[in-house]
Write a protein that holds these residues in place. Structure first.
Motif, PDB file in Angstrom:
ATOM      1  N   LEU A  83     -44.747 -50.058 -26.218  1.00 43.05           N
ATOM      2  CA  LEU A  83     -43.543 -50.670 -26.776  1.00 43.05           C
ATOM      3  C   LEU A  83     -42.287 -49.839 -26.498  1.00 43.05           C
ATOM      4  N   GLY A  84     -42.450 -48.725 -25.774  1.00 42.63           N
ATOM      5  CA  GLY A  84     -41.311 -47.897 -25.409  1.00 42.63           C
ATOM      6  C   GLY A  84     -40.924 -46.853 -26.434  1.00 42.63           C
ATOM      7  N   TYR A  85     -41.766 -46.652 -27.446  1.00 43.89           N
ATOM      8  CA  TYR A  85     -41.499 -45.656 -28.472  1.00 43.89           C
ATOM      9  C   TYR A  85     -41.761 -44.267 -27.905  1.00 43.89           C
ATOM     10  N   SER A  86     -40.864 -43.333 -28.170  1.00 46.32           N
ATOM     11  CA  SER A  86     -41.031 -41.958 -27.726  1.00 46.32           C
ATOM     12  C   SER A  86     -40.836 -41.012 -28.901  1.00 46.32           C
ATOM     13  N   GLY A  87     -41.891 -40.296 -29.247  1.00 48.24           N
ATOM     14  CA  GLY A  87     -41.787 -39.295 -30.304  1.00 48.24           C
ATOM     15  C   GLY A  87     -40.789 -38.209 -29.940  1.00 48.24           C
ATOM     16  N   ALA A  88     -40.722 -37.847 -28.663  1.00 46.55           N
ATOM     17  CA  ALA A  88     -39.792 -36.809 -28.216  1.00 46.55           C
ATOM     18  C   ALA A  88     -38.347 -37.276 -28.369  1.00 46.55           C
ATOM     19  N   SER A  89     -38.071 -38.502 -27.981  1.00 49.20           N
ATOM     20  CA  SER A  89     -36.712 -39.041 -28.126  1.00 49.20           C
ATOM     21  C   SER A  89     -36.325 -39.125 -29.598  1.00 49.20           C
ATOM     22  N   ARG A  90     -37.287 -39.471 -30.418  1.00 49.31           N
ATOM     23  CA  ARG A  90     -37.037 -39.538 -31.860  1.00 49.31           C
ATOM     24  C   ARG A  90     -36.696 -38.156 -32.408  1.00 49.31           C
ATOM     25  N   GLU A  91     -37.415 -37.127 -31.957  1.00 51.06           N
ATOM     26  CA  GLU A  91     -37.163 -35.773 -32.448  1.00 51.06           C
ATOM     27  C   GLU A  91     -35.768 -35.289 -32.093  1.00 51.06           C
ATOM     28  N   ILE A  92     -35.342 -35.508 -30.836  1.00 50.88           N
ATOM     29  CA  ILE A  92     -34.012 -35.021 -30.458  1.00 50.88           C
ATOM     30  C   ILE A  92     -32.928 -35.795 -31.209  1.00 50.88           C
ATOM     31  N   TYR A  93     -33.130 -37.093 -31.389  1.00 51.06           N
ATOM     32  CA  TYR A  93     -32.152 -37.898 -32.119  1.00 51.06           C
ATOM     33  C   TYR A  93     -31.989 -37.375 -33.547  1.00 51.06           C
ATOM     34  N   TYR A  94     -33.090 -37.190 -34.257  1.00 50.85           N
ATOM     35  CA  TYR A  94     -33.009 -36.754 -35.649  1.00 50.85           C
ATOM     36  C   TYR A  94     -32.504 -35.320 -35.764  1.00 50.85           C
ATOM     37  N   ALA A  95     -32.882 -34.451 -34.833  1.00 53.06           N
ATOM     38  CA  ALA A  95     -32.383 -33.071 -34.873  1.00 53.06           C
ATOM     39  C   ALA A  95     -30.865 -33.055 -34.709  1.00 53.06           C
ATOM     40  N   GLN A  96     -30.360 -33.839 -33.765  1.00 48.06           N
ATOM     41  CA  GLN A  96     -28.910 -33.898 -33.571  1.00 48.06           C
ATOM     42  C   GLN A  96     -28.217 -34.517 -34.787  1.00 48.06           C
ATOM     43  N   HIS A  97     -28.791 -35.577 -35.316  1.00 49.48           N
ATOM     44  CA  HIS A  97     -28.222 -36.245 -36.483  1.00 49.48           C
ATOM     45  C   HIS A  97     -28.164 -35.293 -37.675  1.00 49.48           C
ATOM     46  N   LEU A  98     -29.251 -34.582 -37.940  1.00 50.56           N
ATOM     47  CA  LEU A  98     -29.285 -33.665 -39.075  1.00 50.56           C
ATOM     48  C   LEU A  98     -28.306 -32.512 -38.900  1.00 50.56           C
ATOM     49  N   ARG A  99     -28.219 -31.962 -37.700  1.00 54.16           N
ATOM     50  CA  ARG A  99     -27.267 -30.869 -37.449  1.00 54.16           C
ATOM     51  C   ARG A  99     -25.836 -31.343 -37.684  1.00 54.16           C
ATOM     52  N   GLN A 100     -25.522 -32.548 -37.237  1.00 52.07           N
ATOM     53  CA  GLN A 100     -24.172 -33.085 -37.450  1.00 52.07           C
ATOM     54  C   GLN A 100     -23.890 -33.303 -38.937  1.00 52.07           C
ATOM     55  N   ALA A 101     -24.938 -33.544 -39.714  1.00 55.27           N
ATOM     56  CA  ALA A 101     -24.795 -33.741 -41.160  1.00 55.27           C
ATOM     57  C   ALA A 101     -24.822 -32.413 -41.915  1.00 55.27           C
ATOM     58  N   GLY A 102     -24.923 -31.291 -41.197  1.00 56.27           N
ATOM     59  CA  GLY A 102     -24.902 -29.982 -41.840  1.00 56.27           C
ATOM     60  C   GLY A 102     -26.250 -29.481 -42.318  1.00 56.27           C
ATOM     61  N   VAL A 103     -27.320 -30.117 -41.889  1.00 55.94           N
ATOM     62  CA  VAL A 103     -28.671 -29.687 -42.277  1.00 55.94           C
ATOM     63  C   VAL A 103     -29.197 -28.746 -41.196  1.00 55.94           C
ATOM     64  N   GLU A 104     -29.646 -27.567 -41.606  1.00 60.84           N
ATOM     65  CA  GLU A 104     -30.150 -26.596 -40.634  1.00 60.84           C
ATOM     66  C   GLU A 104     -31.435 -27.096 -39.985  1.00 60.84           C
ATOM     67  N   THR A 105     -31.411 -27.158 -38.677  1.00 56.62           N
ATOM     68  CA  THR A 105     -32.599 -27.470 -37.887  1.00 56.62           C
ATOM     69  C   THR A 105     -32.537 -26.597 -36.642  1.00 56.62           C
TER      70      THR A 105
END
Length: 183
Positions: A83-105
């Protein structure tokens, strides 16, 4: 009509399966894809492995990196890939999102959504998984119990900041929390 000629300076070939977090990450990793695709000693050390993922640690240039390879073969993993799901793509997306929100990752570097599928992040210096840290604190008696109490409050704050950023971690356990020497 003249025949088209090859340009003197052709554009750089890019691996379209790889998403880089930023230009600095691209500069660091773009010529390392062979190593990232197939990590081997002596450059990479396997840190942990399970049926779905293998985590390696290595150094590229002067940067210590964690590299997570995704290789789950369960029925659900195979359907997700179809279905085109990528765990790796999900990880980079959430890491970037959390960092932009000020959450340490850990600082994300890149993700490959193709085969092989992997995610790379800068290693956190002087850090150990929370489960290892916790065991050490239990052995330290009363002082360790006080450290555990402080860490529990810090972890509750971390989870609250994640939730405020709209992220609910589906695999949150002490082994996925890093505790640094700075506390």
């Amino acid at each position: 009509m003249p025949t088209p000629q090859e340009p003197d300076n052709p554009p750089e070939a890019r691996d379209t399966r790889i998403t880089y977090a930023d230009a600095e990450a691209r500069a660091l990793l773009s010529d390392q894809t062979t190593s990232l695709d197939a990590p081997r000693e002596p450059n990479w050390t396997r840190v942990k492995q399970n049926a779905s993922r293998t985590v390696y640690r290595g150094t590229v240039g002067q940067t210590d990196i964690y590299l997570k390879h995704f290789h789950g073969q369960s029925f659900l993993h195979r359907i997700a890939r179809l279905l085109g799901y990528s765990g790796a793509s999900r990880e980079i997306y959430y890491a970037q999102h959390l960092r932009q929100a000020g959450v340490e990752t850990p600082r994300p570097l890149a993700a490959s959504s193709g085969r092989p599928e992997w995610y790379a992040a800068v290693a956190v210096e002087d850090a150990i998984p929370g489960d290892q840290w916790h065991a050490g604190q239990l052995a330290a008696g009363a002082a360790g119990q006080q450290s555990i109490a402080r860490a529990t409050i810090a972890m509750a704050d971390l989870v609250a900041r994640m939730h405020a950023a709209g992220v609910i971690h589906s695999d949150l356990h002490c082994g996925n929390i890093l505790v640094t020497a700075r506390g």
